[in-house]
Design a protein around this motif. Structure first.
Motif, PDB file in Angstrom:
ATOM      1  N   VAL A 115       0.933  -1.247  -0.073  1.00 55.67           N
ATOM      2  CA  VAL A 115       0.059  -0.101   0.163  1.00 55.67           C
ATOM      3  C   VAL A 115       0.893   1.352  -0.058  1.00 55.67           C
ATOM      4  CG1 VAL A 115      -1.621   1.468   1.394  1.00 55.67           C
ATOM      5  CG2 VAL A 115      -1.962  -1.018   1.084  1.00 55.67           C
ATOM      6  N   LEU A 116       1.826   1.446   0.848  1.00 55.36           N
ATOM      7  CA  LEU A 116       2.674   2.342   0.949  1.00 55.36           C
ATOM      8  C   LEU A 116       3.535   2.695  -0.655  1.00 55.36           C
ATOM      9  CD1 LEU A 116       4.035   4.578   2.574  1.00 55.36           C
ATOM     10  CD2 LEU A 116       6.145   2.939   2.918  1.00 55.36           C
ATOM     11  N   PHE A 117       3.925   1.511  -1.216  1.00 55.35           N
ATOM     12  CA  PHE A 117       4.452   1.674  -2.426  1.00 55.35           C
ATOM     13  C   PHE A 117       3.595   2.266  -3.472  1.00 55.35           C
ATOM     14  CE2 PHE A 117       5.979   0.128  -6.550  1.00 55.35           C
ATOM     15  CZ  PHE A 117       7.134   0.618  -6.735  1.00 55.35           C
ATOM     16  N   ARG A 118       2.415   1.649  -3.488  1.00 54.43           N
ATOM     17  CA  ARG A 118       1.390   2.473  -4.523  1.00 54.43           C
ATOM     18  C   ARG A 118       1.072   3.739  -4.010  1.00 54.43           C
ATOM     19  NH1 ARG A 118      -3.720   3.647  -5.236  1.00 54.43           N
ATOM     20  NH2 ARG A 118      -4.688   3.184  -7.407  1.00 54.43           N
ATOM     21  N   ALA A 119       0.933   4.053  -2.730  1.00 49.40           N
ATOM     22  CA  ALA A 119       0.463   5.443  -2.251  1.00 49.40           C
ATOM     23  C   ALA A 119       1.764   6.482  -2.730  1.00 49.40           C
ATOM     24  CB  ALA A 119       0.275   5.496  -0.982  1.00 49.40           C
ATOM     25  N   LEU A 120       2.924   5.985  -2.522  1.00 47.46           N
ATOM     26  CA  LEU A 120       4.050   7.033  -3.016  1.00 47.46           C
ATOM     27  C   LEU A 120       4.083   7.057  -4.577  1.00 47.46           C
ATOM     28  CD1 LEU A 120       6.950   5.914  -0.429  1.00 47.46           C
ATOM     29  CD2 LEU A 120       5.626   8.041  -0.539  1.00 47.46           C
ATOM     30  N   THR A 121       3.799   6.132  -5.194  1.00 49.71           N
ATOM     31  CA  THR A 121       3.986   6.039  -6.521  1.00 49.71           C
ATOM     32  C   THR A 121       2.794   7.088  -7.322  1.00 49.71           C
ATOM     33  OG1 THR A 121       4.757   3.984  -6.997  1.00 49.71           O
ATOM     34  CG2 THR A 121       3.646   5.117  -8.926  1.00 49.71           C
ATOM     35  N   VAL A 122       1.783   7.037  -6.628  1.00 49.68           N
ATOM     36  CA  VAL A 122       0.433   7.705  -7.085  1.00 49.68           C
ATOM     37  C   VAL A 122       0.760   9.214  -6.549  1.00 49.68           C
ATOM     38  CG1 VAL A 122      -2.022   8.389  -6.802  1.00 49.68           C
ATOM     39  CG2 VAL A 122      -1.210   5.852  -7.259  1.00 49.68           C
ATOM     40  N   PHE A 123       1.423   9.441  -5.357  1.00 45.25           N
ATOM     41  CA  PHE A 123       1.430  10.806  -4.855  1.00 45.25           C
ATOM     42  C   PHE A 123       2.617  11.479  -5.980  1.00 45.25           C
ATOM     43  CE2 PHE A 123       4.317  13.442  -2.208  1.00 45.25           C
ATOM     44  CZ  PHE A 123       3.699  14.349  -1.849  1.00 45.25           C
ATOM     45  N   LEU A 124       3.993  10.793  -6.317  1.00 43.55           N
ATOM     46  CA  LEU A 124       4.683  11.697  -7.014  1.00 43.55           C
ATOM     47  C   LEU A 124       4.473  11.887  -8.265  1.00 43.55           C
ATOM     48  CD1 LEU A 124       7.962   9.284  -6.240  1.00 43.55           C
ATOM     49  CD2 LEU A 124       7.393  11.640  -5.487  1.00 43.55           C
ATOM     50  N   CYS A 125       3.517  10.941  -8.919  1.00 38.69           N
ATOM     51  CA  CYS A 125       2.671  11.063 -10.368  1.00 38.69           C
ATOM     52  C   CYS A 125       1.954  12.294 -10.264  1.00 38.69           C
ATOM     53  CB  CYS A 125       2.036   9.886 -10.820  1.00 38.69           C
ATOM     54  SG  CYS A 125       3.205   8.651 -11.214  1.00 38.69           S
ATOM     55  N   SER A 126       1.107  12.396  -8.996  1.00 36.32           N
ATOM     56  CA  SER A 126       0.048  13.528  -8.855  1.00 36.32           C
ATOM     57  C   SER A 126       0.672  14.809  -8.706  1.00 36.32           C
ATOM     58  CB  SER A 126      -0.901  13.162  -7.658  1.00 36.32           C
ATOM     59  OG  SER A 126      -1.407  12.104  -7.839  1.00 36.32           O
ATOM     60  N   MET A 127       1.832  14.863  -7.801  1.00 43.12           N
ATOM     61  CA  MET A 127       2.551  16.055  -7.712  1.00 43.12           C
ATOM     62  C   MET A 127       3.156  16.818  -8.965  1.00 43.12           C
ATOM     63  SD  MET A 127       1.614  16.665  -4.723  1.00 43.12           S
ATOM     64  CE  MET A 127       2.233  18.128  -4.181  1.00 43.12           C
ATOM     65  N   VAL A 128       3.659  15.779  -9.825  1.00 51.64           N
ATOM     66  CA  VAL A 128       4.363  16.091 -11.251  1.00 51.64           C
ATOM     67  C   VAL A 128       3.212  16.600 -12.258  1.00 51.64           C
ATOM     68  CG1 VAL A 128       5.250  15.247 -13.198  1.00 51.64           C
ATOM     69  CG2 VAL A 128       6.326  14.507 -10.937  1.00 51.64           C
ATOM     70  N   ALA A 129       1.963  15.931 -12.229  1.00 47.87           N
ATOM     71  CA  ALA A 129       0.720  16.455 -12.991  1.00 47.87           C
ATOM     72  C   ALA A 129       0.351  17.816 -12.408  1.00 47.87           C
ATOM     73  CB  ALA A 129      -0.182  15.524 -12.933  1.00 47.87           C
ATOM     74  N   MET A 130       0.423  17.971 -11.172  1.00 49.66           N
ATOM     75  CA  MET A 130      -0.167  18.952 -10.471  1.00 49.66           C
ATOM     76  C   MET A 130       0.814  20.286 -10.845  1.00 49.66           C
ATOM     77  SD  MET A 130      -1.739  17.685  -6.755  1.00 49.66           S
ATOM     78  CE  MET A 130      -2.469  19.298  -6.311  1.00 49.66           C
ATOM     79  N   ARG A 131       1.764  20.209 -10.798  1.00 47.71           N
ATOM     80  CA  ARG A 131       2.880  21.059 -11.086  1.00 47.71           C
ATOM     81  C   ARG A 131       2.936  21.427 -12.530  1.00 47.71           C
ATOM     82  NH1 ARG A 131       8.301  22.567  -8.663  1.00 47.71           N
ATOM     83  NH2 ARG A 131       7.205  21.984  -6.918  1.00 47.71           N
ATOM     84  N   LEU A 132       2.625  20.522 -13.470  1.00 44.42           N
ATOM     85  CA  LEU A 132       2.586  20.667 -14.940  1.00 44.42           C
ATOM     86  C   LEU A 132       1.306  21.576 -15.328  1.00 44.42           C
ATOM     87  CD1 LEU A 132       3.477  17.226 -16.614  1.00 44.42           C
ATOM     88  CD2 LEU A 132       4.884  19.645 -16.474  1.00 44.42           C
ATOM     89  N   TRP A 133       0.222  21.065 -14.640  1.00 46.23           N
ATOM     90  CA  TRP A 133      -1.074  21.828 -14.925  1.00 46.23           C
ATOM     91  C   TRP A 133      -1.413  23.073 -13.893  1.00 46.23           C
ATOM     92  CZ3 TRP A 133      -1.099  16.575 -16.299  1.00 46.23           C
ATOM     93  CH2 TRP A 133      -1.508  16.426 -17.538  1.00 46.23           C
ATOM     94  N   ASP A 190     -16.009  21.663  -5.522  1.00 47.98           N
ATOM     95  CA  ASP A 190     -15.148  23.017  -5.034  1.00 47.98           C
ATOM     96  C   ASP A 190     -13.859  22.481  -5.309  1.00 47.98           C
ATOM     97  OD1 ASP A 190     -17.781  23.852  -3.812  1.00 47.98           O
ATOM     98  OD2 ASP A 190     -17.142  22.502  -1.815  1.00 47.98           O
ATOM     99  N   GLU A 191     -13.427  21.458  -5.678  1.00 53.45           N
ATOM    100  CA  GLU A 191     -11.904  21.067  -5.828  1.00 53.45           C
ATOM    101  C   GLU A 191     -11.463  20.921  -7.312  1.00 53.45           C
ATOM    102  OE1 GLU A 191      -9.681  21.140  -3.507  1.00 53.45           O
ATOM    103  OE2 GLU A 191     -10.892  21.622  -1.682  1.00 53.45           O
ATOM    104  N   PRO A 192     -10.480  21.143  -7.859  1.00 51.89           N
ATOM    105  CA  PRO A 192     -10.138  20.572  -9.126  1.00 51.89           C
ATOM    106  C   PRO A 192      -9.897  19.005  -9.216  1.00 51.89           C
ATOM    107  CG  PRO A 192      -8.509  22.436  -8.343  1.00 51.89           C
ATOM    108  CD  PRO A 192      -9.365  21.881  -7.289  1.00 51.89           C
ATOM    109  N   ALA A 193     -10.348  18.496 -10.303  1.00 49.16           N
ATOM    110  CA  ALA A 193     -10.139  16.935 -10.150  1.00 49.16           C
ATOM    111  C   ALA A 193      -8.726  16.436 -10.010  1.00 49.16           C
ATOM    112  CB  ALA A 193     -10.691  16.397 -11.728  1.00 49.16           C
ATOM    113  N   LEU A 194      -7.708  17.101 -10.427  1.00 53.17           N
ATOM    114  CA  LEU A 194      -6.222  16.568 -10.046  1.00 53.17           C
ATOM    115  C   LEU A 194      -6.069  16.641  -8.814  1.00 53.17           C
ATOM    116  CD1 LEU A 194      -3.862  15.522 -11.951  1.00 53.17           C
ATOM    117  CD2 LEU A 194      -3.361  17.900 -12.119  1.00 53.17           C
ATOM    118  N   ARG A 195      -6.578  17.603  -7.743  1.00 50.98           N
ATOM    119  CA  ARG A 195      -6.329  17.326  -6.563  1.00 50.98           C
ATOM    120  C   ARG A 195      -6.798  16.420  -5.816  1.00 50.98           C
ATOM    121  NH1 ARG A 195      -8.148  22.824  -4.258  1.00 50.98           N
ATOM    122  NH2 ARG A 195      -6.328  23.485  -5.481  1.00 50.98           N
ATOM    123  N   ILE A 196      -8.250  16.058  -6.238  1.00 53.03           N
ATOM    124  CA  ILE A 196      -8.919  15.004  -5.458  1.00 53.03           C
ATOM    125  C   ILE A 196      -8.341  13.731  -5.698  1.00 53.03           C
ATOM    126  CG2 ILE A 196     -10.979  13.762  -5.425  1.00 53.03           C
ATOM    127  CD1 ILE A 196     -12.470  16.548  -6.561  1.00 53.03           C
TER     128      ILE A 196
END
Length: 185
Positions: A44-62, A179-185
């Protein structure tokens, strides 16, 4: 097939999503068989970290801020953690097909919870479909498992709980999308 994908790109994304979720389920099950002492929480931790890193990159790009309604986002995160943990336990305890099938109760739970929590409309035919979904999943899941040595009540409970948590997460996302952008959710 190309015509369908051009006309409705969401269809292709749904197929890709189903494929990758199937790969994830297979990977979790295979890891549990190859490394029996590997704790579920590490997966679970490995998957969560992977999703977190991908999300942070996408949030920074957009250029989407990571700040939002903290309490609701925290609730969403805790729900995701609980849902993944129970789903992965289910995949470890039950045959792969049974575990994945149990998880597919989540749309039924999302429909029911949407009615109860968000006041969405539910008619008699919806109730009939919900009943059919529950009966169908029970029949599909338990028929091959009756004679199986891999079957466990604990795994079934974790699978149903996982589907319930996933349904609740979908309802929470539906509530948050206002209220929230889809990428943040």
């Amino acid at each position: 097939m190309k015509g369908i994908l051009r006309a409705r790109p969401g269809f292709g994304l749904m197929v890709a999503s189903a494929f990758f979720f199937s790969l994830m389920a297979f990977g979790v099950r295979a890891l549990g068989k190859m490394v029996p002492d590997l704790p579920i929480l590490e997966i679970v931790l490995f998957r969560a970290l992977t999703v977190f890193l991908c999300s942070m990159v996408a949030m920074r790009l957009w250029k989407v801020s990571w700040k939002g309604r903290t309490s609701v986002l925290l609730l969403r995160s805790l729900g995701a953690f609980a849902g993944m943990t129970t789903y992965y336990i289910c995949l470890q305890e039950l045959p792969l097909g049974v575990g994945v099938t149990l998880q597919q109760l989540n749309p039924a739970f999302a429909t029911l919870l949407g009615f109860l929590c968000l006041g969405e409309v539910m008619r008699g035919r919806h109730l009939l479909c919900l009943g059919g979904a529950f009966v169908g999943v029970v029949l599909i899941s338990w028929a091959p498992a009756v004679g199986s040595v891999d079957w466990s009540l604990y795994g079934v409970v974790m699978g149903v709980l996982s589907a319930l948590i996933a349904g609740a997460a979908y309802v929470l996302i539906r509530h948050m999308i206002r209220d929230e952008p889809a990428l943040r959710i």
